[in-house]
Design an enzyme around this catalytic site. Structure first.
Site, PDB file in Angstrom:
ATOM      1  N   LYS A  98      75.033  37.957  17.738  1.00 58.43           N
ATOM      2  CA  LYS A  98      75.376  39.252  17.156  1.00 58.43           C
ATOM      3  C   LYS A  98      76.760  39.681  17.633  1.00 58.43           C
ATOM      4  O   LYS A  98      76.931  40.075  18.784  1.00 58.43           O
ATOM      5  CB  LYS A  98      74.326  40.294  17.536  1.00 58.43           C
ATOM      6  N   ARG A 105      78.925  39.434  27.658  1.00 58.55           N
ATOM      7  CA  ARG A 105      78.223  38.869  28.812  1.00 58.55           C
ATOM      8  C   ARG A 105      79.147  38.036  29.692  1.00 58.55           C
ATOM      9  O   ARG A 105      78.701  37.254  30.516  1.00 58.55           O
ATOM     10  CB  ARG A 105      77.030  38.061  28.329  1.00 58.55           C
ATOM     11  N   ASP A 170      73.198  31.148   5.085  1.00 56.43           N
ATOM     12  CA  ASP A 170      73.153  30.367   6.320  1.00 56.43           C
ATOM     13  C   ASP A 170      73.877  29.034   6.153  1.00 56.43           C
ATOM     14  O   ASP A 170      74.669  28.629   7.011  1.00 56.43           O
ATOM     15  CB  ASP A 170      71.705  30.110   6.730  1.00 56.43           C
TER      16      ASP A 170
END
Length: 406
Positions: A98, A105, A170
């Site tokens: 996302k 992080r 996708d």
């Protein structure tokens, strides 16, 4: 230089190391393409929870064949250290998440380039790495990307839009990751400087839906959706029903229109102001006889079997094809001649059947050399490959930062 993991050498990408982190379809599809073209592809999975694609009974055996399975927590310090060590010997890293999830992080492009200045990084997300904050951090799947891009609204029937299926966004997005990463790798080999690619699924689908959008952006015209599978603008183009099933055809070309008009009883319209000599397409809306042409075609086709229709259309040099059912595919002579459907062995020794490698490289063909690996099956080999000892690997496992198959 680190040696590659044990695997056969084949294909145009032999010697290239690709690592991907992502679940389900989009990101892993890029990895699948690389693996089938000969690259060494390492699939990173969560330690506690395997890729959710594994719950599917058959598809993962296709989508995860030829891969090396690494189960590692790359966001905890010691697992992160192992991941960054792996990046030092990696050519292409693909992550699907996302928005800027990796950067949030602590795994930024700059951190990765500190460990490998030549690294190609492909970020695949629904809405991109930057933009309006209300969108960039949202989750996205196939239908989300189609809906947000203007692609979905163009598909379906005049009465209701429908998403293109199965999982079109996708696959388009995964292939975009493949091609853009290869373009970046080519440049890196010239300059020695790495690249970061921001792939937003909605932008991929915006581009895939570009054809009729241009009429709106430059003229304000909205293209109508299809009616029962027929082209919204051009008569004689699209899906049609015969006695025993469906065909598609494209009545395009001067000679093709002249001959089909004769066959269906409209020869008297040829050379008129509405269908002048040299007409190459019949516009469904602008031509006064567009609907008549459609009605006559429907009547002509409904009274004939598919084999007879295809034979006649071939004689008229009109592009056409039967709409094949899935059971008809593998027995079709073209499929047989090109081995479009193939078989391979799973890791448990069972036979699996599915689509073959595409495209077909003449001098350096792709290859299926292994089935889908088990969760963490190659963790031990991969960590040893980048310099970890048995004791260091056991420590990661004991701390829950890695999973191995005993």
């Amino acid at each position: 230089m680190t040696e590659h993991l044990p695997m056969p050498q084949f294909g145009p990408l032999a010697g290239v190391r690709v690592v991907f982190s992502g679940i389900e379809i989009a990101g892993p599809f890029a990895g699948q393409m690389f693996a089938e073209w000969g690259a060494e592809v390492i699939w990173i999975e969560n330690v506690a929870w395997a890729d959710t694609i594994r719950v599917q009974p058959h598809y993962p055996q296709l989508s995860r064949r030829n891969l090396h399975a690494l189960s590692l927590n790359i966001f905890k310090e010691e697992g992160r250290d192992a991941f960054l060590k792996l990046m030092e010997t990696t050519d292409i890293f693909i992550e699907a998440s996302k928005g800027p999830a990796f950067a949030r992080r602590g795994i930024t492009d700059e951190v990765l380039w500190e460990h490998n200045p030549k690294l190609v990084i492909a970020h695949l997300s629904g809405f991109g790495q930057y933009g309006d904050p209300q969108y960039t951090n949202l989750p996205a799947y196939n239908t989300i990307a189609q809906a947000f891009s203007g692609y979905l609204i163009q598909n379906g029937d005049k009465d209701q839009p429908m998403p293109a299926f199965p999982y079109t966004a996708d696959y388009f997005s995964g292939m975009t990751a493949t091609t853009s990463a290869l373009a970046a790798l080519y440049k890196v080999q010239q300059t020695g400087k790495g690249e970061s690619i921001d792939i937003a699924m909605y932008e991929v689908m915006l581009r895939m839906g570009q054809y009729f959008m241009m009429d709106y952006f430059n003229g304000g015209e909205i293209c109508p959706r299809m009616t029962k599978g027929k082209d919204p603008y051009y008569a004689g183009c699209g899906l049609y029903r015969c006695q025993d099933g469906y065909i598609v055809m494209e009545v395009v070309g001067i000679t093709q229109i002249e001959e089909i008009f004769k066959d269906i009883g409209l020869a008297h319209l040829l050379g008129t102001p509405e269908v002048p000599k040299g007409t190459q397409l019949i516009h469904r809306i602008n031509c006064p006889h567009g609907q008549l042409f459609e009605d006559k075609l429907d009547e002509w086709l409904a009274n004939q079997p598919i084999t007879a229709v295809l034979k006649r259309l071939s004689e008229l040099n009109i592009a056409s094809a039967k709409v094949l059912t899935i059971p008809e595919l593998e027995g079709n002579p073209q499929y047989v001649a090109r081995e479009s459907i193939t078989q391979w062995k799973t890791m448990s020794g069972e036979t699996c059947k599915g689509p073959n490698i595409m495209p077909k490289f003449k001098n350096n063909p792709g290859k299926i050399w292994r089935g889908m690996p088990a969760h963490g099956m190659d963790t031990n080999a991969i960590l040893k490959n980048i310099g970890y000892s048995d004791e260091q690997i056991r420590e990661l496992v004991d701390k829950g930062l890695a999973k191995i198959v005993e």
